[in-house]
Scaffold this motif. Structure first.
Motif, PDB file in Angstrom:
ATOM      1  N   PRO A  24      12.009  12.998   5.989  1.00 34.21           N
ATOM      2  CA  PRO A  24      11.308  12.847   7.263  1.00 34.21           C
ATOM      3  C   PRO A  24      11.824  13.827   8.311  1.00 34.21           C
ATOM      4  N   VAL A  25      10.966  14.133   9.285  1.00 31.54           N
ATOM      5  CA  VAL A  25      11.357  14.973  10.411  1.00 31.54           C
ATOM      6  C   VAL A  25      11.744  14.047  11.565  1.00 31.54           C
ATOM      7  N   GLU A  26      12.287  14.591  12.637  1.00 29.02           N
ATOM      8  CA  GLU A  26      12.717  13.753  13.771  1.00 29.02           C
ATOM      9  C   GLU A  26      11.537  12.960  14.329  1.00 29.02           C
ATOM     10  N   THR A  27      10.449  13.671  14.653  1.00 30.63           N
ATOM     11  CA  THR A  27       9.336  12.975  15.274  1.00 30.63           C
ATOM     12  C   THR A  27       8.018  13.705  15.023  1.00 30.63           C
ATOM     13  N   VAL A  28       6.951  12.951  14.789  1.00 38.06           N
ATOM     14  CA  VAL A  28       5.609  13.532  14.719  1.00 38.06           C
ATOM     15  C   VAL A  28       4.780  12.857  15.813  1.00 38.06           C
ATOM     16  N   PRO A  29       3.803  13.575  16.358  1.00 42.25           N
ATOM     17  CA  PRO A  29       2.988  12.982  17.423  1.00 42.25           C
ATOM     18  C   PRO A  29       2.171  11.810  16.881  1.00 42.25           C
TER      19      PRO A  29
ATOM     20  N   HIS B 269      -4.653   5.169  17.571  1.00 43.36           N
ATOM     21  CA  HIS B 269      -5.214   4.474  16.404  1.00 43.36           C
ATOM     22  C   HIS B 269      -4.335   4.590  15.154  1.00 43.36           C
ATOM     23  N   ASP B 270      -3.239   5.343  15.239  1.00 43.36           N
ATOM     24  CA  ASP B 270      -2.384   5.507  14.064  1.00 43.36           C
ATOM     25  C   ASP B 270      -1.715   4.187  13.693  1.00 43.36           C
ATOM     26  N   VAL B 271      -1.684   3.898  12.413  1.00 45.51           N
ATOM     27  CA  VAL B 271      -1.012   2.695  11.931  1.00 45.51           C
ATOM     28  C   VAL B 271       0.342   3.117  11.375  1.00 45.51           C
ATOM     29  N   PRO B 272       1.449   2.652  11.974  1.00 41.03           N
ATOM     30  CA  PRO B 272       2.768   3.086  11.496  1.00 41.03           C
ATOM     31  C   PRO B 272       3.113   2.492  10.132  1.00 41.03           C
ATOM     32  N   LEU B 273       3.992   3.181   9.432  1.00 44.36           N
ATOM     33  CA  LEU B 273       4.462   2.730   8.125  1.00 44.36           C
ATOM     34  C   LEU B 273       5.552   1.683   8.301  1.00 44.36           C
ATOM     35  N   ASN B 274       5.708   0.820   7.289  1.00 40.92           N
ATOM     36  CA  ASN B 274       6.846  -0.112   7.256  1.00 40.92           C
ATOM     37  C   ASN B 274       8.050   0.527   6.568  1.00 40.92           C
ATOM     38  N   GLY B 275       7.783   1.557   5.770  1.00 40.67           N
ATOM     39  CA  GLY B 275       8.855   2.194   5.033  1.00 40.67           C
ATOM     40  C   GLY B 275       8.419   3.548   4.528  1.00 40.67           C
ATOM     41  N   LEU B 276       9.381   4.303   4.052  1.00 38.69           N
ATOM     42  CA  LEU B 276       9.118   5.630   3.502  1.00 38.69           C
ATOM     43  C   LEU B 276      10.056   5.823   2.319  1.00 38.69           C
ATOM     44  N   ILE B 277       9.494   6.281   1.215  1.00 38.61           N
ATOM     45  CA  ILE B 277      10.317   6.597   0.049  1.00 38.61           C
ATOM     46  C   ILE B 277      10.241   8.102  -0.190  1.00 38.61           C
ATOM     47  N   THR B 278      11.415   8.725  -0.215  1.00 40.22           N
ATOM     48  CA  THR B 278      11.522  10.144  -0.555  1.00 40.22           C
ATOM     49  C   THR B 278      12.350  10.212  -1.842  1.00 40.22           C
TER      50      THR B 278
ATOM     51  N   ILE C 180       0.853  -1.186   0.000  1.00 39.96           N
ATOM     52  CA  ILE C 180       0.000   0.000   0.000  1.00 39.96           C
ATOM     53  C   ILE C 180       0.889   1.236   0.000  1.00 39.96           C
ATOM     54  N   LEU C 181       0.712   2.085  -1.003  1.00 36.71           N
ATOM     55  CA  LEU C 181       1.442   3.354  -1.062  1.00 36.71           C
ATOM     56  C   LEU C 181       0.585   4.403  -0.366  1.00 36.71           C
ATOM     57  N   VAL C 182       1.145   4.990   0.689  1.00 35.36           N
ATOM     58  CA  VAL C 182       0.362   5.832   1.591  1.00 35.36           C
ATOM     59  C   VAL C 182       0.715   7.306   1.408  1.00 35.36           C
ATOM     60  N   PRO C 183      -0.304   8.151   1.179  1.00 30.39           N
ATOM     61  CA  PRO C 183      -0.039   9.587   1.054  1.00 30.39           C
ATOM     62  C   PRO C 183       0.177  10.190   2.435  1.00 30.39           C
ATOM     63  N   LEU C 184       0.923  11.278   2.514  1.00 34.89           N
ATOM     64  CA  LEU C 184       1.148  11.910   3.814  1.00 34.89           C
ATOM     65  C   LEU C 184       1.607  13.338   3.626  1.00 34.89           C
ATOM     66  N   LEU C 185       1.444  14.126   4.680  1.00 34.99           N
ATOM     67  CA  LEU C 185       1.984  15.489   4.673  1.00 34.99           C
ATOM     68  C   LEU C 185       3.418  15.456   5.163  1.00 34.99           C
ATOM     69  N   VAL C 186       3.638  14.683   6.249  1.00 38.75           N
ATOM     70  CA  VAL C 186       4.981  14.579   6.800  1.00 38.75           C
ATOM     71  C   VAL C 186       5.090  13.251   7.550  1.00 38.75           C
ATOM     72  N   ALA C 187       6.293  12.671   7.545  1.00 37.66           N
ATOM     73  CA  ALA C 187       6.541  11.439   8.292  1.00 37.66           C
ATOM     74  C   ALA C 187       7.781  11.641   9.137  1.00 37.66           C
ATOM     75  N   ASP C 188       7.925  10.789  10.173  1.00 39.43           N
ATOM     76  CA  ASP C 188       9.138  10.888  10.983  1.00 39.43           C
ATOM     77  C   ASP C 188      10.004   9.658  10.782  1.00 39.43           C
ATOM     78  N   ARG C 189      11.112   9.616  11.511  1.00 42.13           N
ATOM     79  CA  ARG C 189      12.104   8.555  11.315  1.00 42.13           C
ATOM     80  C   ARG C 189      11.731   7.251  12.005  1.00 42.13           C
ATOM     81  N   SER C 190      10.526   7.205  12.596  1.00 39.60           N
ATOM     82  CA  SER C 190      10.063   5.950  13.206  1.00 39.60           C
ATOM     83  C   SER C 190       8.888   5.357  12.451  1.00 39.60           C
TER      84      SER C 190
END
Length: 174
Positions: free
Chosen positions: A148-153, A157-166, A106-116
């Motif tokens: 990615p930024v250091e951390t987002v709150p 119920h948030d489902v974390p990503l397995n990966g991020l492609i920039t 699943i390719l997930v859209p986002l505004l911002v992601a963090d390093r976790s």
């Protein structure tokens, strides 16, 4: 501020190249992708979609449609099937509905992601509800034109990503 068109296309192209260079698609049967609003400079995934259709004909591509506060999903058959909704997002007008349990990647859209692997989406929770209904082993990859930024709150119920492609890097989480 919005980036210029040349930079936008260049970054999107790098994203696509990194996707194919780093993702093993041989075991993927169904790929779910968002359809980008390119006027808002969301990552242009059309070249990626075209290439999957051309080079991996065994992969079914699924695309979402808003229905109330949920997403329903259809097999992508081509541009003739799409129509813009009130938010300017291309959506399937009909076709074969697919169940989220079928999705492998699943390719997930986002505004911002963090390093976790936490992400901030567009605030309506569509994707959190959707991802919550996918198989636990389905791979969830965020797609972002920014690093990615250091951390987002993160919320319960948030489902974390397995990966991020920039455009410049691929991150693996978990």
């Amino acid at each position: 501020q919005l980036m210029g068109n040349a930079e936008y296309l260049e970054k999107s192209r790098h994203l696509t190249e990194l996707f194919f260079a780093t993702q093993d698609l041989s075991f993927i049967r169904v790929l779910h992708t968002f359809l980008p609003v390119t006027t808002r400079k969301e990552p242009d995934l059309w070249p990626l979609i075209d290439r999957v259709r051309r080079e991996f004909p065994h992969i079914t591509i699924a695309v979402p449609k808003m229905k109330g506060d949920l997403l329903v999903h259809y097999r992508f058959e081509g541009l003739h099937q799409l129509k813009e909704n009130n938010f300017g997002i291309a959506e399937p007008t009909g076709g074969t509905e697919l169940s989220p349990e079928k999705f492998d990647l699943i390719l997930v859209p986002l505004l911002v992601a963090d390093r976790s692997g936490n992400r901030i989406g567009y605030g309506k929770g569509y994707y959190d509800r959707f991802l919550g209904g996918c198989r636990p082993d389905a791979k969830k990859i965020g797609i972002s034109l920014s690093e990615p930024v250091e951390t987002v709150p993160a919320e319960e119920h948030d489902v974390p990503l397995n990966g991020l492609i920039t455009p410049s890097e691929v991150f693996h989480f978990g």
